[in-house]
Design an enzyme around this catalytic site. Structure first.
Site: not given
Length: 433
Positions: A207-208, A255-256, A274, A280, A367
């Site tokens: 995904k990166d 997205r979230r 982040r 987190r 992004c």
């Protein structure tokens, strides 16, 4: 202790082969192979050692072999041995030449190579480039373990090395990813190290990885995909649905954020939430936020699923393109590495990722763009694809789906076609640029 010597099959003038077997029971076993090649008028020594002892530290041992007399045919070869282990010497050949210097000196020192599985003369080395976060390292070690399982020559200690590389995304933690801008925030420096020959293969979270690959690199392998869903984590609520109005959810993912606010507009989102998984979770425990969303795949790879309050369904939170997939790249001209990593490829995952990335490429996502996409195989073996684009505030969400053959060409076309449909529906200015 026993020793035996044998003639080398009628070569009494040109040389002889002597076989010496020495057993000393000291809870260790060492294999040493010594060979002198007459045809090149050179003497080479290949020493391979394999020590094991259940309660003994293998890495702290070394052995020394002392040969008191030169090996001159056709007489027997008396050998004196002094060590803490057992040694098996196989197939030593000597030509009718002057005893080489290393034998005249009468001492050969051998360092221990732990977990040696082969009799090859050169250690194979693969340098794996990765980020340094616990999750990135877990993925690198997963790659290493799969390589060792498939290729016995890589089981030797030191055959595979992990090289940690700090990326732009790791260095700049004070800003949201969308504000840093650009693509490849977590891959650029690793790709540069690959191209420059500082590493041999690169392990990425897919995904990166940008939809384009740097020149001189290829990515022929995806490991089998983990669970693609997102996990809800909170100390005070069992699910998003019961989280009190006004609660703050921490996430760095647009997205979230967009999907969350679309379904639960009464919640607040802390965007610049982040750091690695551990960071987190610490912020959550400190009360900075009341909940957070994390990829379930990462929590599984870190064996940290005990923190999960509930798992969001695909319908509730469509995952990021290629979420849960690991990609492995190498230089395009390195056939040896390409063969190694291709042997680990999980084709079903590779095809699903290709479909999703075709969708992302068509949308030219970054992004700053809330995009989600997921391709999977249904019970009948067909490909089902679901795609989504949203406005950053979650006010508008556009969705689409496709069904077709689970084959590379068909799936790439499905992804592209779905992307074109959403571009048309969204129209100019949809994303607020």
């Amino acid at each position: 202790m026993q020793a035996e010597d044998k003639n080398s099959g009628g070569t009494t003038k040109s040389g002889y082969r002597i076989r010496i077997r020495i057993r000393i029971h000291a809870h260790a076993l060492t294999h040493i192979r010594l060979q002198t090649e007459k045809s090149l008028q050179t003497q080479t020594i290949d020493i391979f050692l394999f020590l094991f002892k259940l309660s003994l530290s293998m890495e702290s041992l070394s052995s020394s072999l002392y040969l008191n007399q030169p090996l001159i045919p056709p007489h027997p070869c008396p050998v004196k041995w002094r060590s803490s282990g057992s040694v098996l010497l196989l197939g030593f050949s000597s030509p009718c030449l002057k005893t080489p210097p290393f034998l005249r000196k009468g001492i050969i020192k051998a360092s221990v190579a732990v977990e040696q599985q082969t009799q090859k003369t050169k250690t194979a080395v693969i340098r794996i480039g990765t980020r340094g976060s616990p999750l990135a390292l877990a993925q690198a070690y997963e790659t290493r373990d799969k390589l060792i399982a498939l290729h016995s020559e890589l089981a030797e200690e030191g055959a595979i090395q992990i090289v940690i590389i700090k990326t732009t995304g790791d260095k700049i933690l004070s800003q949201p990813l969308a504000d840093i801008g650009g693509k490849g925030l977590f891959t650029k420096e690793i790709d540069e190290a690959l191209i420059n020959g500082d590493i041999d293969i690169a392990v990425h979270s897919m995904k990166d990885v940008p939809t384009y690959l740097p020149e001189k690199t290829i990515l022929p392998c995806n490991l089998q995909r983990e669970d693609v869903r997102d996990a809800f984590i909170s100390l005070s609520a069992a699910s998003l649905a019961v989280l009190p109005d006004g609660s703050t959810v921490g996430t760095a993912s647009l997205r979230r954020k967009s999907q969350l606010l679309h379904k639960y507009p009464s919640l607040n989102v802390l965007e610049n939430f982040r750091g690695n998984v551990q960071t987190r979770l610490r912020k959550l425990n400190e009360g900075v936020v009341q909940a957070t969303l994390l990829a379930l795949a990462g929590l599984k790879r870190l064996s940290m699923t005990e923190h999960v309050a509930s798992i969001l369904s695909i319908d509730e939170m469509l995952p990021a393109v290629a979420q849960g997939a690991i990609g492995i790249a190498c230089r395009s001209n390195d056939d040896n590495m390409a063969n190694y990593i291709a042997s680990m490829n999980h084709e079903e995952t590779r095809l699903a990722v290709a479909c999703e990335r075709a969708f992302l490429e068509t949308l030219d996502g970054s992004c700053r763009t809330p995009i989600a996409g997921y391709a999977y195989k249904d019970e009948d073996g067909n490909c089902i694809f679901k795609g989504l684009v949203a406005s950053p505030d979650g006010a508008h969400v556009l969705e689409t789906s496709r069904k077709g053959l689970y084959a590379h060409e068909d799936m790439v076309m499905m992804g592209k076609d779905a992307g074109k449909e959403l571009l048309t529906k969204a129209g100019p200015g949809f994303f607020g640029f």
